[in-house]
Design a protein around this motif. Structure first.
Motif, mmCIF file in Angstrom:
data_model
loop_
_atom_site.group_PDB
_atom_site.id
_atom_site.type_symbol
_atom_site.label_atom_id
_atom_site.label_comp_id
_atom_site.label_asym_id
_atom_site.label_seq_id
_atom_site.Cartn_x
_atom_site.Cartn_y
_atom_site.Cartn_z
ATOM 1 N N VAL A 241 -6.903 -2.771 -129.004
ATOM 2 C CA VAL A 241 -6.911 -4.167 -129.756
ATOM 3 C C VAL A 241 -7.991 -3.763 -131.124
ATOM 4 C CG1 VAL A 241 -7.629 -6.404 -129.798
ATOM 5 C CG2 VAL A 241 -6.484 -5.274 -127.962
ATOM 6 N N LEU A 242 -9.002 -3.188 -130.937
ATOM 7 C CA LEU A 242 -9.648 -2.843 -132.265
ATOM 8 C C LEU A 242 -9.118 -2.136 -133.316
ATOM 9 C CD1 LEU A 242 -13.223 -2.484 -130.544
ATOM 10 C CD2 LEU A 242 -12.285 -4.569 -131.808
ATOM 11 N N LEU A 243 -8.455 -0.769 -132.842
ATOM 12 C CA LEU A 243 -7.658 -0.191 -133.535
ATOM 13 C C LEU A 243 -6.470 -0.784 -134.450
ATOM 14 C CD1 LEU A 243 -7.031 2.819 -134.685
ATOM 15 C CD2 LEU A 243 -5.503 2.905 -132.582
ATOM 16 N N ILE A 244 -5.839 -1.512 -133.657
ATOM 17 C CA ILE A 244 -4.704 -2.497 -134.321
ATOM 18 C C ILE A 244 -5.093 -3.530 -135.561
ATOM 19 C CG2 ILE A 244 -2.823 -3.972 -134.052
ATOM 20 C CD1 ILE A 244 -2.661 -2.846 -131.250
ATOM 21 N N SER A 314 2.142 -6.043 -127.189
ATOM 22 C CA SER A 314 2.198 -5.112 -126.118
ATOM 23 C C SER A 314 0.769 -4.573 -125.650
ATOM 24 C CB SER A 314 2.533 -3.689 -127.243
ATOM 25 O OG SER A 314 3.943 -3.714 -127.667
ATOM 26 N N VAL A 315 -0.317 -4.694 -126.189
ATOM 27 C CA VAL A 315 -1.468 -4.249 -125.587
ATOM 28 C C VAL A 315 -2.213 -5.559 -124.881
ATOM 29 C CG1 VAL A 315 -3.979 -3.535 -125.847
ATOM 30 C CG2 VAL A 315 -2.046 -2.597 -126.948
ATOM 31 N N MET A 316 -2.285 -6.538 -125.488
ATOM 32 C CA MET A 316 -3.072 -7.884 -124.811
ATOM 33 C C MET A 316 -2.144 -8.467 -123.899
ATOM 34 S SD MET A 316 -4.975 -9.208 -128.284
ATOM 35 C CE MET A 316 -5.757 -10.491 -127.663
ATOM 36 N N ILE A 317 -1.007 -8.698 -123.831
ATOM 37 C CA ILE A 317 -0.134 -9.589 -122.930
ATOM 38 C C ILE A 317 0.404 -8.599 -121.923
ATOM 39 C CG2 ILE A 317 1.804 -10.860 -122.733
ATOM 40 C CD1 ILE A 317 1.167 -12.061 -125.477
#
Length: 353
Positions: A241-244, A314-317
């Protein structure tokens, strides 16, 4: 007379500033046109998979303006669900219908559940789900609901939150970076730097690194606050999340500094917002792209926010990892490098070195 003189001065000022005058007329029409095209698109058709259901029931689903895909095994339907080729699939378990939802979009979940409930409720009395042990009328059957991602407690904010993180990170970095870089130019600082032995790419890289430090801090704050304080759903890694968020901010930073080369005042920089930011919001994922006209959907692939929002969801959900987001990551890196290169070329208009 004094009021008349002031009126004439303001009128002439606007008349000479053709860009402001054009934007004053064109920007509202552009935004309204986009809103019309986005909100007046086609009604979304749920994509429903079926596994070994009675043919008559499958035909009833197809008659309800739904895209129906028949699968021979639950494994094949599950693979299609994970690939997001379908929104849900309906199968039988012990003679009872089971609806398994992809789950990452509450609006699509509701559309599928409404489709299934209305179709089963209107089924003829002689249509039934049968198993070796039981026979259940389709009209009286209560489907069991399962989720691949999310769940019953998933809210609309959980669904839109990943997109909103990207929107706010992109918008504020774009605006602040563009105005700040413009001030460097109008104050003469950039002109003095161009007179030194520094090359154009070194100047651009230095500014990007300098502003990038603070965009990195902003990325951590936005993501951390949304997840830890607001309780936004996080099924995957916080580091992704931080990278995106950081890559979205760097893309906005390089884009904002590039466009600032075509503005002479802070007001002109702000004028880019309806032309640059507003269209990206419409195509970022806040609104269902599949409900738009097909000829309009391709515009989403020109928007950096679309790639960032897809990766965040894609990452968070969905809790997916690198393999699911790497394409979006590479696109954001490529766009950042492209805007940096364009910024280097844009500096030629100020002074050749």
């Amino acid at each position: 007379m004094r009021v008349r003189a002031l009126f004439i001065r303001i009128f002439r000022q606007f008349a000479r500033d053709r860009r402001t005058l054009a934007l004053l007329i064109a920007a509202p029409l552009l935004v309204l046109s986009l809103m019309y095209l986005v909100f007046n698109g086609d009604t979304y058709q749920p994509k429903l998979g079926t596994v070994e259901l009675p043919e008559a029931l499958v035909q009833r689903f197809a008659a309800q303006d739904a895209e129906v895909f028949a699968y021979s095994t639950p494994e094949a339907a599950e693979a299609a669900l994970q690939a997001r080729d379908i929104d849900a699939y309906l199968s039988l378990r012990g003679g009872s219908p089971v609806i398994r939802l992809e789950g990452s979009d509450p609006a699509r979940n509701r559309a599928v559940m409404l489709l299934v409930s209305e179709t089963l409720a209107s089924a003829p009395s002689d249509m039934a789900f049968t198993s070796p042990d039981t026979t259940v009328s389709a009209a009286s059957a209560a489907p069991i609901t399962e989720y691949l991602h999310g769940g019953v407690g998933m809210t609309t904010f959980d669904s839109l939150g990943p997109v909103l993180i990207g929107v706010f990170a992109f918008f504020f970095v774009f605006l602040i970076a563009g105005v700040s870089f413009l001030k460097e130019r109008t104050s003469g600082t950039l002109e003095r730097l161009l007179a030194t032995p520094l090359r154009r790419w070194e100047i651009v890289a230095g500014y990007i690194l300098g502003f990038g430090l603070f965009t990195g801090i902003q990325a951590v704050l936005i993501a951390g606050y949304s997840i830890q304080v607001l309780g936004l759903m996080l099924a995957g890694s916080i580091w992704y999340v931080l990278l995106i968020t950081l890559l979205l901010s760097i893309t906005a930073l390089s884009f904002g500094t590039f466009l600032s080369a075509f503005a002479n005042t802070e007001f002109q920089m702000i004028q880019f917002i309806p032309l640059v930011i507003v269209p990206q919001v419409f195509f970022s994922g806040l609104f269902d792209l599949e409900a738009m006209s097909p000829w309009l959907r391709w515009l989403a692939y020109l928007m950096p926010l679309k790639y960032g929002a897809d990766a965040m969801r894609s990452v968070m959900i969905r809790g997916e990892g690198w393999s699911a987001i790497q394409f979006n990551i590479y696109i954001l890196i490529g766009l950042s490098l492209l805007f940096m290169a364009a910024n280097v070329l844009a500096l030629r208009k100020h002074r050749k070195i």
